[in-house]
Design an enzyme around this catalytic site. Structure first.
Site, PDB file in Angstrom:
ATOM      1  N   ARG A  76       1.012  -1.135  -0.102  1.00 48.98           N
ATOM      2  CA  ARG A  76      -0.021   0.173   0.050  1.00 48.98           C
ATOM      3  C   ARG A  76       1.008   1.243  -0.022  1.00 48.98           C
ATOM      4  O   ARG A  76       1.814   1.259   0.606  1.00 48.98           O
ATOM      5  CB  ARG A  76      -1.136   0.135   1.194  1.00 48.98           C
ATOM      6  N   TYR A 215      -1.570  -3.262  -6.855  1.00 51.01           N
ATOM      7  CA  TYR A 215      -1.234  -4.419  -5.785  1.00 51.01           C
ATOM      8  C   TYR A 215      -2.139  -4.235  -4.518  1.00 51.01           C
ATOM      9  O   TYR A 215      -2.506  -2.980  -4.280  1.00 51.01           O
ATOM     10  CB  TYR A 215       0.036  -3.949  -5.192  1.00 51.01           C
ATOM     11  N   LYS A 224      -9.645  -2.016   1.644  1.00 52.99           N
ATOM     12  CA  LYS A 224      -9.473  -1.098   2.340  1.00 52.99           C
ATOM     13  C   LYS A 224     -10.231   0.265   1.996  1.00 52.99           C
ATOM     14  O   LYS A 224     -10.640   1.196   2.787  1.00 52.99           O
ATOM     15  CB  LYS A 224      -7.829  -0.603   2.418  1.00 52.99           C
ATOM     16  N   HIS A 244     -10.589  -2.332  11.331  1.00 53.79           N
ATOM     17  CA  HIS A 244      -9.525  -3.260  10.852  1.00 53.79           C
ATOM     18  C   HIS A 244      -9.404  -4.261  11.928  1.00 53.79           C
ATOM     19  O   HIS A 244      -8.381  -4.519  12.407  1.00 53.79           O
ATOM     20  CB  HIS A 244      -8.221  -2.331  10.628  1.00 53.79           C
ATOM     21  N   SER A 266      -1.294  -3.545  10.225  1.00 56.29           N
ATOM     22  CA  SER A 266      -1.034  -4.081   9.077  1.00 56.29           C
ATOM     23  C   SER A 266       0.521  -5.271   9.396  1.00 56.29           C
ATOM     24  O   SER A 266       1.161  -4.577   9.975  1.00 56.29           O
ATOM     25  CB  SER A 266      -0.697  -3.440   7.874  1.00 56.29           C
ATOM     26  N   CYS A 268       0.891  -7.489  11.646  1.00 54.70           N
ATOM     27  CA  CYS A 268       0.907  -7.407  13.153  1.00 54.70           C
ATOM     28  C   CYS A 268       0.156  -8.539  13.588  1.00 54.70           C
ATOM     29  O   CYS A 268      -0.022  -8.782  14.910  1.00 54.70           O
ATOM     30  CB  CYS A 268       0.493  -6.377  13.854  1.00 54.70           C
ATOM     31  N   ASP A 291      -9.282  -9.737   8.687  1.00 59.31           N
ATOM     32  CA  ASP A 291      -8.836  -8.224   8.481  1.00 59.31           C
ATOM     33  C   ASP A 291      -9.734  -7.144   8.718  1.00 59.31           C
ATOM     34  O   ASP A 291      -9.327  -6.126   9.318  1.00 59.31           O
ATOM     35  CB  ASP A 291      -8.608  -8.362   7.135  1.00 59.31           C
ATOM     36  N   ARG A 380       2.026 -12.066  -0.662  1.00 63.20           N
ATOM     37  CA  ARG A 380       0.973 -12.496  -0.018  1.00 63.20           C
ATOM     38  C   ARG A 380       0.126 -13.560  -0.771  1.00 63.20           C
ATOM     39  O   ARG A 380       0.484 -13.882  -1.974  1.00 63.20           O
ATOM     40  CB  ARG A 380      -0.326 -11.281  -0.063  1.00 63.20           C
TER      41      ARG A 380
HETATM   42  P1  GTP Z   1      -2.257  -7.720   7.214  1.00 63.36           P
HETATM   43  O1  GTP Z   1      -2.864  -8.574   6.529  1.00 63.36           O
HETATM   44  O2  GTP Z   1      -1.366  -6.820   6.661  1.00 63.36           O
HETATM   45  O3  GTP Z   1      -3.455  -6.684   7.971  1.00 63.36           O
HETATM   46  O4  GTP Z   1      -1.553  -8.423   8.567  1.00 63.36           O
HETATM   47  P2  GTP Z   1      -2.112  -9.139   9.794  1.00 63.36           P
HETATM   48  O5  GTP Z   1      -2.231  -8.500  10.975  1.00 63.36           O
HETATM   49  O6  GTP Z   1      -3.098 -10.360   9.332  1.00 63.36           O
HETATM   50  O7  GTP Z   1      -0.674 -10.034  10.037  1.00 63.36           O
HETATM   51  P3  GTP Z   1      -0.424 -11.610   9.747  1.00 63.36           P
HETATM   52  O8  GTP Z   1      -1.114 -12.528  10.846  1.00 63.36           O
HETATM   53  O9  GTP Z   1      -0.211 -11.974   8.672  1.00 63.36           O
HETATM   54  O10 GTP Z   1       0.976 -11.629  10.549  1.00 63.36           O
HETATM   55  C1  GTP Z   1       2.090 -10.751   9.914  1.00 63.36           C
HETATM   56  C2  GTP Z   1       3.463 -11.399  10.380  1.00 63.36           C
HETATM   57  O11 GTP Z   1       3.613 -11.410  11.867  1.00 63.36           O
HETATM   58  C3  GTP Z   1       3.705 -12.758   9.817  1.00 63.36           C
HETATM   59  O12 GTP Z   1       5.014 -13.060   9.349  1.00 63.36           O
HETATM   60  C4  GTP Z   1       3.483 -13.662  11.127  1.00 63.36           C
HETATM   61  O13 GTP Z   1       4.488 -14.823  11.025  1.00 63.36           O
HETATM   62  C5  GTP Z   1       3.988 -12.776  12.365  1.00 63.36           C
HETATM   63  N1  GTP Z   1       3.170 -12.986  13.397  1.00 63.36           N
HETATM   64  C6  GTP Z   1       1.634 -13.184  13.655  1.00 63.36           C
HETATM   65  N2  GTP Z   1       1.494 -13.606  14.745  1.00 63.36           N
HETATM   66  C7  GTP Z   1       2.551 -13.748  15.552  1.00 63.36           C
HETATM   67  C8  GTP Z   1       2.873 -13.832  16.928  1.00 63.36           C
HETATM   68  O14 GTP Z   1       1.805 -14.310  17.568  1.00 63.36           O
HETATM   69  N3  GTP Z   1       4.174 -14.085  17.205  1.00 63.36           N
HETATM   70  C9  GTP Z   1       5.110 -13.569  16.496  1.00 63.36           C
HETATM   71  N4  GTP Z   1       6.429 -13.434  17.018  1.00 63.36           N
HETATM   72  N5  GTP Z   1       5.015 -13.366  15.241  1.00 63.36           N
HETATM   73  C10 GTP Z   1       3.690 -13.330  14.800  1.00 63.36           C
HETATM   74  C1  SPV Z   2      -3.262  -4.233   5.255  1.00 64.64           C
HETATM   75  O1  SPV Z   2      -2.194  -3.814   4.470  1.00 64.64           O
HETATM   76  O2  SPV Z   2      -3.641  -4.183   6.189  1.00 64.64           O
HETATM   77  C2  SPV Z   2      -3.384  -5.525   4.384  1.00 64.64           C
HETATM   78  C3  SPV Z   2      -2.917  -5.840   3.230  1.00 64.64           C
HETATM   79  O3  SPV Z   2      -4.404  -6.092   4.966  1.00 64.64           O
HETATM   80  S1  SPV Z   2      -3.618  -4.658   1.731  1.00 64.64           S
HETATM   81  O4  SPV Z   2      -4.971  -5.466   1.386  1.00 64.64           O
HETATM   82  O5  SPV Z   2      -2.752  -4.402   0.863  1.00 64.64           O
HETATM   83  O6  SPV Z   2      -4.039  -3.516   2.649  1.00 64.64           O
HETATM   84 MN    MN Z   3      -5.161  -5.630   6.901  1.00 62.82          MN
END
Ligand code: GTP
Ligand code: SPV
Ligand code: MN
Length: 594
Positions: A76, A215, A224, A244, A266, A268, A291, A380
């Site tokens: 983004r 993207y 979003k 979110h 994002s 996290c 999400d 992704r």
């Molecule tokens: P968006 O799709 O961008 O909104 O991200 P998200 O909030 O869904 O994050 P996601 O669950 O995909 O995790 C992002 C990264 O954080 C990945 O590389 C995970 O492996 C890592 N991660 C997720 N949960 C944990 C956790 O509990 N501990 C640690 N150390 N890393 C984590």
């Molecule tokens: C984020 O960035 O919080 C996402 C990926 O979930 S995107 O769809 O690119 O916004």
């Molecule tokens: Mn997101």
């Protein structure tokens, strides 16, 4: 100009027809494809993209494709994202703004002839389960076949969405990769126009324009742009919440079930928590959404949540059978992988396995050098939620699921403890407003820099963030006081002096959720501290786990004083819009800390 079916046969909706007609005249596509959302349509478009070299079929994952983007179109782009409300004041300090008339002028020139030599696709889609009180139809016009495929996986797309519309209002979104083709000019696998990239929202007229990027959140306008930026405005107007947040169903060994929503910025941990595999015996977790959550108060005074999406656009790196087996099983087939690495009919990314496969091709389609990341950190997968083996039975329930707890969390190497319960709804809103997190690769820019990200909505709130805080305070008065979800702050990312994560995270987050689950039934003990309620020593189930509680829960008074000082100056940005209730919360926190 060729069209697959006459517009009048496709829809009787007059303003939709007029808008499509305008877009055709403005963008001048070579042909028009009005989408029906069928799997035949998906297969045909995918086959064309394979032929062109934009997609590579994966022999090891049926129905799946690998795809790599332009190296400068990988995340983004917040610096090019605008909220063009009539008054600058309404966009607030967290958004970029330009005067709507001026912006329209700019967009007119950008979109003029921008689809020359390309097919224009018209995608009707419904956000939220059909029949939900919160369901809304959007229509995206795009010249990117990649967007069509992703929207098919991510939303309820096609004929049925269109039929929901009848004569009603729809959210129009016009998207172009911004690369018109001259007669006979060859296309590239991932057309985009990074120099002219812009993503624009008109919150009063509720329309979206996106130019130059193909993207993720820049181009899949249901996500979003609609489900957060525009929907947050609709929610403010009509008294609901567009957030979110993931939504997860949790069942304890006795068979009692509760739903939890959680807002993390994002990359996290939302997808990972939403697909949690519990480590405690007898617990079960099921996924409603990973999400975005749309939430409203039901007639019974409880807060209900629906997932407006129908698929996942999840971060690939770090996803493995160890960390997220549910995601791994979801993406075994019918998935699109963007900017992962590729080898021998399959995809790969850092963290998937300890050793990469031989002959790895990196995310830029070049032989991997063995040093730089093989997969882009923001690579992704896109996949329909129907394939999730842990999909919650209520994931398609139009009424949504009742929420018992709301979590706010970010990446903080220190300061915020593993889990804290708020003292009240308003204190919980204060926790949301106070959220800070270290930046990630999901956004173009520097990674690892601590920034304020209130409610994980910093880049997704379509109006003044101060008014958004006030809306949350107001919403707390709408629900039945005894039935309001409890609010928590969590942090899976505390590090020790060597920089290692102190908390094992992933499935082990079950332990924190267990405490929260029991707290919402007044069954678990807590200790009162200046920042909120912390689990009492025996109340957090750590059976079979060795962790240093001190480094997970210590409250450093001087760090917290510094934190409140920083918050105080950050909150000043919101000026008159900052609610009095949160000012009081800040003052009370300062008093408790002194
Ligand atoms: P968006 O799709 O961008 O909104 O991200 P998200 O909030 O869904 O994050 P996601 O669950 O995909 O995790 C992002 C990264 O954080 C990945 O590389 C995970 O492996 C890592 N991660 C997720 N949960 C944990 C956790 O509990 N501990 C640690 N150390 N890393 C984590
Ligand atoms: C984020 O960035 O919080 C996402 C990926 O979930 S995107 O769809 O690119 O916004
Ligand atoms: Mn997101």
């Amino acid at each position: 100009m060729k069209i697959n079916i006459p517009l009048s046969e496709w829809t009787a909706h007059s303003s939709l027809r007029a808008w499509i007609g305008d877009a055709i005249r403005k963008c001048k596509p070579k042909s028009v494809h009005l989408c029906d959302g069928s799997s035949e349509e998906f297969d045909k478009i995918a086959a064309e993209m394979v032929k062109k070299g934009s997609l590579v079929p994966l022999s090891k994952r049926p129905g799946s494709f690998w795809c790599h983007s332009h190296p400068d179109d990988v995340a983004r782009v917040e610096e090019c994202t605008y909220i063009c409300s009539k008054s600058k004041e309404d966009a607030g300090p967290t958004n970029h703004w330009r005067e709507p008339g001026e912006m329209k002028e700019h967009l007119r020139s950008l979109f003029s002839g921008c689809m020359q030599g390309r097919t224009m696709y018209v995608i009707p889609y419904c956000m939220a389960p059909f029949g939900s009180p919160l369901a809304h139809v959007g229509v995206e016009i795009t010249d990117s076949p990649y967007v069509v495929l992703n929207m098919k996986l991510m939303t309820r797309m096609g004929k049925e969405a269109l039929s929901q519309l009848e004569d009603g209002e729809f959210i129009p979104g016009l998207h172009s990769v911004g690369v018109p083709l001259e007669e006979g000019e060859d296309d590239v696998p991932w057309p985009c126009n990074p120099k002219e990239r812009i993503i624009v929202h008109f919150p009063e007229e509720k329309s979206i324009y996106s130019y130059g990027s193909g993207y993720g959140g820049n181009a899949l306008l249901g996500k979003k742009c609609f489900a957060l930026r525009i929907a947050s405005v609709m929610a403010k107007e009509k008294g609901w919440l567009a957030e979110h947040m993931l939504i997860l169903g949790l069942t304890n060994p006795e068979g009692e079930k509760k739903y939890i929503a959680a807002a993390f910025p994002s990359a996290c941990g939302k997808t990972n928590l939403a697909m949690l595999t519990p480590t405690l015996p007898g617990w079960k977790a099921e996924c409603v959404g990973d999400d975005i959550a749309w939430m409203y108060f039901g007639k019974d005074g409880r807060l209900y949540a629906v997932n407006p999406e129908a698929g996942y656009f999840g971060v690939a790196p770090g996803t493995s059978m160890k960390t997220n087996p549910i995601a791994m099983r979801t993406i075994e087939r019918n998935a699109i992988f963007t900017n992962t690495a590729y080898a021998d009919g399959d995809v790969w990314w850092e963290g998937l396995s300890e050793t990469p496969p031989p002959n790895l091709i990196n995310w830029q389609n070049k032989p991997w050098d063995g040093k730089s990341p093989a997969a882009h950190p923001n690579s992704r997968f896109t996949v329909a939620m129907a394939q999730c083996p842990a999909l919650d039975p209520a994931a398609n329930d139009p009424a949504g699921v009742p929420i018992s707890a709301i979590l706010f969390g970010g990446r903080r190497h220190g300061v915020t403890p593993l889990v804290v319960e708020s003292l009240s709804w308003n204190h919980g809103v204060f926790m949301g407003a106070s959220l800070s997190s270290e930046s990630t690769a999901a956004v173009k820019g520097e990674v690892g820099k601590l920034r304020h990200d209130p409610f994980a909505m910093r880049s997704f709130c379509g109006y003044h963030m101060g008014d958004y805080f006030a809306h949350w305070i107001e919403m707390g008065k709408r629900g039945a006081a005894s039935k309001l979800p409890r609010i928590y702050s969590v942090n899976w990312f505390r590090r020790d002096s060597k920089g290692k994560f102190v908390w094992p995270g992933f499935g082990e987050n079950n332990r924190v959720l267990k405490w929260i689950f029991e707290r919402t039934s007044n069954r678990a003990a807590a200790n009162s501290t200046p920042i909120g309620y912390l689990p009492a020593p025996e109340a957090l189930d750590l059976s079979g786990l060795t962790v240093d509680l001190q480094s997970l829960f210590s409250i450093d008074q001087s760090a917290w004083k510094e934190e409140t000082e920083k918050l105080k100056s950050y909150f000043q940005h919101f000026e008159m819009h900052f609610p009095k209730e949160l000012e009081d919360e800040l003052q009370c926190l300062e008093e408790r800390l002194s």
